[in-house]
Design a protein around this motif. Structure first.
Motif, PDB file in Angstrom:
ATOM      1  N   LEU A   1      38.756  -1.518  52.112  1.00 56.01           N
ATOM      2  CA  LEU A   1      39.606  -2.560  52.705  1.00 56.01           C
ATOM      3  C   LEU A   1      39.691  -3.773  51.785  1.00 56.01           C
ATOM      4  CD1 LEU A   1      38.666  -2.476  56.484  1.00 56.01           C
ATOM      5  CD2 LEU A   1      40.882  -1.970  55.437  1.00 56.01           C
TER       6      LEU A   1
ATOM      7  N   GLY B   1      42.996  -5.096  50.303  1.00 57.18           N
ATOM      8  CA  GLY B   1      43.319  -6.489  50.641  1.00 57.18           C
ATOM      9  C   GLY B   1      43.682  -7.275  49.385  1.00 57.18           C
TER      10      GLY B   1
ATOM     11  N   THR C   1      47.226  -6.382  48.498  1.00 54.73           N
ATOM     12  CA  THR C   1      48.195  -7.079  49.360  1.00 54.73           C
ATOM     13  C   THR C   1      48.293  -8.545  48.954  1.00 54.73           C
ATOM     14  OG1 THR C   1      47.693  -5.571  51.152  1.00 54.73           O
ATOM     15  CG2 THR C   1      48.812  -7.613  51.753  1.00 54.73           C
TER      16      THR C   1
ATOM     17  N   TYR D   1      47.721 -12.858  58.680  1.00 52.31           N
ATOM     18  CA  TYR D   1      46.471 -12.330  59.245  1.00 52.31           C
ATOM     19  C   TYR D   1      46.606 -10.817  59.392  1.00 52.31           C
ATOM     20  CZ  TYR D   1      44.997 -17.037  60.823  1.00 52.31           C
ATOM     21  OH  TYR D   1      44.607 -18.345  60.903  1.00 52.31           O
ATOM     22  N   THR D   2      45.525 -10.098  59.086  1.00 50.27           N
ATOM     23  CA  THR D   2      45.542  -8.643  59.298  1.00 50.27           C
ATOM     24  C   THR D   2      45.389  -8.393  60.793  1.00 50.27           C
ATOM     25  OG1 THR D   2      44.287  -8.521  57.263  1.00 50.27           O
ATOM     26  CG2 THR D   2      44.511  -6.478  58.505  1.00 50.27           C
TER      27      THR D   2
ATOM     28  N   SER E   1      44.637  -1.946  60.733  1.00 49.99           N
ATOM     29  CA  SER E   1      44.512  -1.182  59.486  1.00 49.99           C
ATOM     30  C   SER E   1      44.270   0.282  59.822  1.00 49.99           C
ATOM     31  CB  SER E   1      43.301  -1.655  58.672  1.00 49.99           C
ATOM     32  OG  SER E   1      43.428  -3.001  58.342  1.00 49.99           O
TER      33      SER E   1
ATOM     34  N   ARG F   1      54.445  -4.839  57.068  1.00 52.96           N
ATOM     35  CA  ARG F   1      53.655  -3.603  57.056  1.00 52.96           C
ATOM     36  C   ARG F   1      53.581  -3.137  55.611  1.00 52.96           C
ATOM     37  NH1 ARG F   1      54.573   2.006  58.816  1.00 52.96           N
ATOM     38  NH2 ARG F   1      56.792   1.518  58.992  1.00 52.96           N
TER      39      ARG F   1
ATOM     40  N   GLN G   1      48.618  -1.129  56.595  1.00 50.65           N
ATOM     41  CA  GLN G   1      48.132  -2.342  57.265  1.00 50.65           C
ATOM     42  C   GLN G   1      49.280  -3.182  57.800  1.00 50.65           C
ATOM     43  OE1 GLN G   1      45.403  -3.270  53.835  1.00 50.65           O
ATOM     44  NE2 GLN G   1      44.040  -3.793  55.542  1.00 50.65           N
TER      45      GLN G   1
ATOM     46  N   TYR H   1      50.328  -6.919  59.007  1.00 55.46           N
ATOM     47  CA  TYR H   1      49.951  -8.335  58.883  1.00 55.46           C
ATOM     48  C   TYR H   1      50.887  -9.162  59.748  1.00 55.46           C
ATOM     49  CZ  TYR H   1      47.405  -6.780  54.780  1.00 55.46           C
ATOM     50  OH  TYR H   1      46.546  -6.131  53.937  1.00 55.46           O
TER      51      TYR H   1
END
Ligand SMILES: NC(=O)c1ccc[n+]([C@@H]2O[C@H](COP(=O)([O-])OP(=O)(O)OC[C@H]3O[C@@H](n4cnc5c(N)ncnc54)[C@H](O)[C@@H]3O)[C@@H](O)[C@H]2O)c1
Length: 500
Positions: free
Chosen positions: A372, A376, A379, A400-401, A404, A433, A452, A454
């Protein structure tokens, strides 16, 4: 000054080794020069030892590590480097002679700095050629973890020398503190020596042991000092009226006086007490073991201070910001090509990393949480390209996530080089996404995927809010270009959470 790609070190003991580790870690090549050939083995060992703690300091994307070479020919070193840092023993004549020698071989635009703990730059630059490019740059042990470097110019130092040196030291993650005028011992060693002198008196007079004196710092003032210095702390000690009240209340003590100005004679008895005291404190632990312990807590403290953006933590945060920015800049052409549909797939490779030794679990494979983390980071790189940088986040807006879905497909071992391929699957006013695929560099096998979701949030409003129109447009262009690709078979498994 030229851009520093290669750092030359003159003297490769404790401090030279520390400089080497720091510079190499941040992508600078190092040519280390020492009169003793056996120091090559020493400095290579010192760099390897430092790497453990250094590699945990930040997860921001680092440039490729620098290369280390060693020579006993000081003048050959001086001819091939962009910046020289001198770290030979603290003897004025030896330093003057050696600095004068290398200054005759180093091109005029190569800055030369001395790590001296207390000698004056005007004395050190006396016999140098082009003395205007000389300064004192005093670091602290371990140089690879402590960001402070005191910069001091002598009578013949050019102001631009201090500016250029300051930029270089910031680049390798340091906090340059310019000392307004040269004084013996600069700033920090004068303060440290005052404390040390009192320690020697108190041990000499049989008032306390070395361990008790260390306790008097580590359980109290030492904890405060990591983020606030004596002056700001004393300001707080004065209550509502701050420093003025504090001086009125405690100022008279300065006349009593509690402390002494001259150190005691270093008698055999005092030396024995200091040595025996610290041996007891070490309690059988070797210097190496204690160094590892010190390095680990220095890393942890800086990471905590980063959350508060205070002191060394603020330096670390600024460094990471720059590292993320330069990674984003490196990825920008690929992102732009992808957004314009020129090369939609193969080029969206934003993150190159490796499985760090401390990321593996008992099986020797990368542990779950790190998947992750790496995705992350990918991203983050994507969002930076779209315009979500530190200033954007400081304006109270962030992604904010909210969900996942990770699929593990192959193993990633310790030190395995990895890269991430990223896709924007969907974007609207408030939602994004992303699909990240983690690959092994050695055989391009797909190791894991992460889909994920967000949510764009305004922290002032405390809820989801529309993202900046420019950010959305850039993400939408990427999505449109990548929509021509077949959808990833692993995608589409999120729970379908509704976000309003
Ligand atoms: N140790 C510390 O905590 C500390 C902290 C900040 C600054 N400094 C300063 O850094 C400098 C170096 O200190 P250190 O603790 O690394 O010393 P050290 O004794 O560990 O290393 C000095 C190195 O210089 C080499 N050397 C000696 N003469 C040389 C010459 N003419 N040319 C090239 N190499 C030569 C030695 O072989 C040795 O490897 C000193 O000026 C010291 O005041 C030390």
């Amino acid at each position: 000054m030229r851009q520093v790609k290669t750092l030359g070190l003159l003297g490769t003991g404790v401090i030279g080794g520390g400089w080497a580790a720091r510079a190499l870690h941040f992508g600078i090549d190092v040519v280390a020069a020492d009169v003793k050939p056996e120091m090559e083995t020493w400095i290579r060992g010192a760099v390897a030892n430092a790497e453990g703690a250094l590699s945990r300091l930040t997860f921001a994307p680092l440039p490729p590590k620098g290369r280390l070479s060693f020579t006993t020919d000081l003048t050959a070193m001086a001819r091939q480097v962009d910046f020289i840092q001198e770290n030979i023993p603290e003897q004025l004549e030896l330093k003057q002679r050696t600095l004068a020698l290398v200054s005759r071989h180093a091109p005029r635009d190569v800055l030369i700095a001395s790590s001296t703990s207390g000698l004056m730059p005007t004395d050190l630059q006396r016999d140098m050629e082009s003395p205007e490019r000389f300064l004192v740059a005093h670091p602290f042990n371990p140089v690879y973890l402590l960001p402070l470097v005191e910069l001091v110019g002598g009578e013949r130092t050019a102001p631009e020398t201090l500016e250029a040196a300051s930029r270089f030291f910031s680049y390798i993650g340091m906090h340059p503190l310019k000392v307004r005028r040269e004084v013996p011992g600069h700033l920090t060693d004068r303060l440290q020596e005052a404390l040390w002198r009192e320690i020697l008196h108190l041990v000499n007079d049989g008032v306390a042991s070395t361990g008790e004196l260390d306790d008097s710092i580590i359980y109290g003032p030492g904890l405060r000092w990591a983020a606030m210095g004596t002056n700001l702390i004393y300001h707080l000690a004065g209550g509502e009226t701050g420093m003025r009240h504090m001086l009125r209340q405690f100022g008279p003590c300065l006349k009593w006086p509690w402390t002494r100005l001259e150190a005691p004679e270093l008698t055999e008895q005092l030396i024995d007490r200091m040595v025996e005291g610290t041996q007891q404190q070490a309690a059988g632990r070797s210097i190496r073991e204690l160094e590892r312990l010190r390095d680990d807590y220095l890393v942890a403290i800086q990471q905590v201070l980063r959350q508060f953006n205070l002191g060394a933590g603020a330096t670390l945060r600024a460094l990471e910001e720059r590292l993320f920015e330069s990674a984003a800049a490196g990825a920008r052409p690929a992102l732009e090509a992808a957004a314009s549909g020129v090369a939609p797939q193969a080029t969206l490779r934003l993150i190159e990393t490796e499985v760090r030794a401390e990321w593996v679990d008992y099986n020797g494979h990368m542990t779950d949480s790190r998947y992750l983390q790496v995705c992350g980071d990918a991203t983050d790189a994507l969002l930076r390209y779209a315009g979500v940088d530190d200033a954007y986040r400081r304006s109270g807006r962030a992604f904010y996530t909210v969900e996942s879905h990770v699929m593990h497909q192959a193993e990633a071992r310790a030190l395995e080089p990895l890269y991430v391929l990223s896709r924007v699957l969907d974007v609207d006013d408030k939602r994004l996404r992303v699909f990240n695929a983690l690959h092994r560099r050695r055989d391009d096998a797909q190791v894991a995927t992460a889909e994920q979701l967000y949510l764009h949030v305004s922290s002032a409003a405390g809820k989801a809010a529309p993202m900046d129109a420019g950010v959305r447009a850039r993400l939408a262009a990427l999505q449109a270009a990548q929509a021509q690709l077949p959808p990833p078979p692993e995608a589409g498994r999120l729970g379908g959470r509704v976000v309003r």
